[in-house]
Design an enzyme around this catalytic site. Structure first.
Site, PDB file in Angstrom:
ATOM      1  N   HIS A 271       0.841  -1.204   0.000  1.00  0.00           N
ATOM      2  CA  HIS A 271       0.000   0.000   0.000  1.00  0.00           C
ATOM      3  C   HIS A 271       0.877   1.257   0.000  1.00  0.00           C
ATOM      4  O   HIS A 271       0.674   2.165  -0.815  1.00  0.00           O
ATOM      5  CB  HIS A 271      -0.897  -0.023   1.240  1.00  0.00           C
ATOM      6  CG  HIS A 271      -1.786   1.166   1.381  1.00  0.00           C
ATOM      7  ND1 HIS A 271      -3.108   1.160   1.006  1.00  0.00           N
ATOM      8  CD2 HIS A 271      -1.555   2.424   1.875  1.00  0.00           C
ATOM      9  CE1 HIS A 271      -3.652   2.341   1.249  1.00  0.00           C
ATOM     10  NE2 HIS A 271      -2.719   3.136   1.784  1.00  0.00           N
ATOM     11  N   GLU A 272       1.843   1.292   0.907  1.00  0.00           N
ATOM     12  CA  GLU A 272       2.705   2.471   0.979  1.00  0.00           C
ATOM     13  C   GLU A 272       3.614   2.578  -0.248  1.00  0.00           C
ATOM     14  O   GLU A 272       3.969   3.681  -0.668  1.00  0.00           O
ATOM     15  CB  GLU A 272       3.525   2.456   2.270  1.00  0.00           C
ATOM     16  CG  GLU A 272       2.696   2.421   3.553  1.00  0.00           C
ATOM     17  CD  GLU A 272       1.633   3.497   3.641  1.00  0.00           C
ATOM     18  OE1 GLU A 272       1.784   4.557   2.997  1.00  0.00           O
ATOM     19  OE2 GLU A 272       0.628   3.285   4.354  1.00  0.00           O
ATOM     20  N   HIS A 275       1.747   4.592  -2.730  1.00  0.00           N
ATOM     21  CA  HIS A 275       1.895   6.027  -2.486  1.00  0.00           C
ATOM     22  C   HIS A 275       3.249   6.516  -2.986  1.00  0.00           C
ATOM     23  O   HIS A 275       3.360   7.550  -3.661  1.00  0.00           O
ATOM     24  CB  HIS A 275       1.782   6.317  -0.992  1.00  0.00           C
ATOM     25  CG  HIS A 275       0.396   6.332  -0.471  1.00  0.00           C
ATOM     26  ND1 HIS A 275      -0.580   7.154  -0.975  1.00  0.00           N
ATOM     27  CD2 HIS A 275      -0.198   5.637   0.542  1.00  0.00           C
ATOM     28  CE1 HIS A 275      -1.715   6.975  -0.313  1.00  0.00           C
ATOM     29  NE2 HIS A 275      -1.507   6.063   0.622  1.00  0.00           N
ATOM     30  N   GLU A 301      -4.656   7.980  -2.855  1.00  0.00           N
ATOM     31  CA  GLU A 301      -5.145   6.704  -2.326  1.00  0.00           C
ATOM     32  C   GLU A 301      -5.477   5.726  -3.449  1.00  0.00           C
ATOM     33  O   GLU A 301      -5.378   4.510  -3.260  1.00  0.00           O
ATOM     34  CB  GLU A 301      -6.365   6.924  -1.437  1.00  0.00           C
ATOM     35  CG  GLU A 301      -6.046   7.592  -0.107  1.00  0.00           C
ATOM     36  CD  GLU A 301      -5.045   6.825   0.738  1.00  0.00           C
ATOM     37  OE1 GLU A 301      -5.013   5.577   0.649  1.00  0.00           O
ATOM     38  OE2 GLU A 301      -4.271   7.469   1.469  1.00  0.00           O
TER      39      GLU A 301
END
Length: 505
Positions: A271-272, A275, A301
Site C-alpha cells: 500500500h505504501e 503512495h 489513495e
C-alpha cells in the site's frame, strides 16, 4: 551599484518567474517540515516532542506566511489576466485556491494547530498503549475546537466539515464522497452477509505460525524489490501507523509487524509502495510547484489501493511472488492458497489497516460519520468510544473489547486530519476504474503480474496520472486517464465478481 552601462540592471524577472520562485521556496519549507514530522513518527527520541513541536510550528507558520504575503495576491491578480500557457495557468489556479483559503487563517492559529498536533502524537501513543481513551479525550477536544476555528476562519457560512474535507479533496465535493460511501455501504453489506452465510473455507498457509520481525522485514523488502521500489530515492522503516511521505527525490515508506500476521505487513508495505511510486513519478523538473505535486488524496489513495488490491491481492501476483514467501518465511504453499489467504473476508476484524478489501469500507463509513458529528457538535468527545463500538456492531457485527483496538487505533485525529478518511474509499473506487482503463489500453495484465513485470503498468500510471502533477482538477484528471467521469461501478463489479467466485455465493 549598477550603472547605465550595465544592461542587466534594467532587467527584472517577469511576474510569473518571480511568482514561481516564491512558490518553490514556500514548498521547500513545507517539505522540510514533512521530514521533521517523518522523523518524529519514526525515530525521534521520546523526549524530543517539546522541541519538535516548536520547530514544526515555526516552519508551518513560515510556510503559511509565504503563501499569504501581499505580493502573492498581487502576482495572482496580475497573472490571472495575462497570457499564460496551460501549465502556468494550472500553477496559478492551484496557488490561488490555497492562497484564498490560507489568507483567511491567522498565522497564530496555524502555529497553535501545528504545536497542538505535534504535542498530540505522544499523548495518543501513550493512550493507545494504555488503552485509556480518557487520557486522549482533552487533546482530541482541543484539536476539534482548533479545526472548527480553522474552518470558520475560511468560511463561517459553510458546513465546517465540508471546508475541512476540501483540504484533502478540493474538487470531487463532499456530496460525491457521501454518495460513494452510501453506495458502498448499500452494495457491500449484502455481499458481506452472503459471504458470512457461505460454506466456503478459504486456505490460510500462515495459520498457527509465528513470524519474527527479521523474517517479515526480509519478506516486505523482497516485495519492494519485486515491485521495483527505487531504493536510491527511498527507504523502509517501521512506525506505529504505516505511512509514506516525501518528494519525487525522497519518497519513504513505513510498515509494522505482527508476529501472527505477515500478510498485514506485506499489504501495508505494498500500500505504501503505491503512495511512494506516485510520489516518485512526479516530474523532477517541476519540483516545488503544483506541477510537481500529487493531485490530492483521492488520487493518491487510488495509487496505494491499486497496488495493494488489484496487484498485491491478485492470483497472478501470488503465482510469481510465492517463492519469496518460502525463502523469507519458510512457508510453502500453492499460489492459490496464498491468494485465498490474502482475500479472506474477516468481518470480525477490528483494525482498519488490517481489514480485508470489502469490510474496509465499513471502517471508513464509521469514521466518517463520527468525525462529521464531532465537527458539527452533534457528538461529544466523551461519547466517541460508545458510538464507535455501537457502529462496529451495526456495520460489521463485532464490538471492540478495548479502545486501543477501537477508537484509538488510528493516528489521523491526533494529526488534526478531520475530513481525510473519505478519501480512502474514494481512492479504492478510483483504483478499480484506473486499473480497468489500464487493461483497456494494455490488454490483460495477468501475464505481466505473473511474471513479476510491472513496467507496463507503472509506465501507464506515470503517463496518465503521475506525470501531470496537479495540472488537472481531480474530475478532469480522471476523465483524461479513463475517458469517463468518476464512478463506483468498476469497483462494485470487480468486488462482486471476485468475492462471489472466491466464496461460491
Amino acid at each position: 551599484m549598477a550603472t547605465e552601462a550595465d544592461p542587466a540592471a534594467d532587467e527584472t524577472p517577469d511576474t510569473y518567474e518571480q511568482f514561481r520562485s516564491h512558490v518553490e521556496q514556500m514548498n521547500y519549507v513545507g517539505d522540510a517540515a514533512g521530514v521533521l514530522q517523518w522523523d518524529q513518527e519514526v525515530m525521534m527520541p521520546d523526549e524530543g516532542t517539546a522541541g519538535r513541536s516548536k520547530q514544526l510550528g515555526a516552519l508551518r507558520t513560515l510556510s503559511h506566511e509565504l503563501l499569504t504575503e501581499d505580493d502573492v495576491s498581487e502576482w495572482l491578480d496580475e497573472l490571472e489576466g495575462s497570457d499564460l500557457d496551460p501549465q502556468q495557468q494550472a500553477v496559478v489556479r492551484e496557488v490561488r485556491r490555497k492562497h484564498d483559503r490560507a489568507v483567511k487563517v491567522p498565522s497564530d492559529l496555524v502555529q497553535r494547530i501545528s504545536e497542538a498536533t505535534s504535542n498530540a502524537l505522544p499523548v495518543w501513543k501513550e493512550a493507545k498503549a494504555d488503552d485509556d481513551f480518557d487520557a486522549f479525550a482533552d487533546t482530541l477536544e482541543e484539536l476539534i475546537e482548533l479545526k472548527r476555528e480553522y474552518a470558520a476562519a475560511i468560511d463561517p457560512d459553510r458546513d465546517p466539515y465540508e471546508v475541512l474535507f476540501e483540504e484533502y479533496e478540493p474538487y470531487l465535493g463532499l456530496d460525491t464522497a457521501e454518495e460513494a460511501l452510501e453506495n458502498l455501504r448499500d452494495e457491500l453489506v449484502p455481499l458481506i452477509e452472503d459471504i458470512k452465510d457461505s460454506d466456503a473455507t478459504l486456505a490460510d498457509p500462515f495459520a498457527g505460525g509465528s513470524y519474527d520481525d527479521d523474517a517479515q522485514d526480509a519478506l516486505v523488502r523482497s516485495a519492494l524489490d519485486y515491485l521495483g521500489y527505487d531504493w536510491d530515492r527511498g527507504r523502509l522503516d517501521t512506525a506505529p501507523h504505516p505511512f509514506s511521505s516525501g518528494t519525487q527525490f525522497d519518497a519513504r515508506v513505513t510498515t509494522r509487524f505482527d508476529p501472527e500476521d505477515p500478510l498485514g505487513a506485506l499489504g501495508s508495505t505494498i500500500h505504501e509502495f503505491g503512495h511512494a511510486t506516485y510520489t516518485l513519478g512526479l516530474p523532477d523538473e517541476h519540483y516545488g510547484t503544483p506541477l510537481g505535486e500529487s493531485r490530492d488524496l483521492s488520487v493518491h489513495e487510488s495509487q496505494s489501493r491499486l497496488w495493494e488490491n488489484h496487484v498485491g491481492r491478485s492470483l497472478p501476483f501470488w503465482e510469481g511472488f510465492a517463492p519469496n514467501v518460502a525463502e523469507t518465511l519458510g512457508v510453502e504453499a500453492p499460489a492459490g492458497e496464498f491468494y485465498e489467504a490474502a482475500n479472506t473476508v474477516h468481518p470480525e476484524n477490528l483494525i482498519r489497516v488490517e481489514a480485508d478489501e470489502l469490510t474496509y469500507h465499513m471502517h471508513i463509513v464509521l469514521r466518517f460519520e463520527i468525525e462529521r458529528d464531532l465537527i458539527h457538535g452533534d457528538l461529544d468527545v466523551s461519547e466517541v468510544p460508545q458510538v464507535w463500538n455501537d457502529k462496529m456492531a451495526e456495520y460489521l457485527g463485532v464490538r471492540p473489547d478495548t479502545d486501543a483496538e477501537g477508537c484509538l487505533q488510528d493516528i489521523h485525529w491526533c494529526h488534526g486530519s478531520f475530513g481525510y478518511f473519505p478519501t480512502y474509499s474514494l481512492g479504492s473506487v478510483l483504483a478499480a476504474q484506473l486499473f480497468a482503463a489500464a487493461e483497456d489500453d494494455l490488454g490483460s495484465l495477468d501475464e505481466h503480474l505473473r511474471a513479476g513485470e510491472f513496467d507496463a503498468l507503472h509506465e501507464w500510471l506515470t503517463d496518465t496520472v503521475h506525470s501531470h502533477g496537479a495540472r488537472y482538477e481531480t474530475d478532469d484528471l480522471i476523465e483524461e486517464a479513463t475517458g469517463e467521469s468518476f464512478t463506483a461501478d468498476y469497483f462494485l463489479d470487480y468486488a462482486d465478481a471476485k468475492y462471489r467466485d472466491l466464496y461460491d455465493c
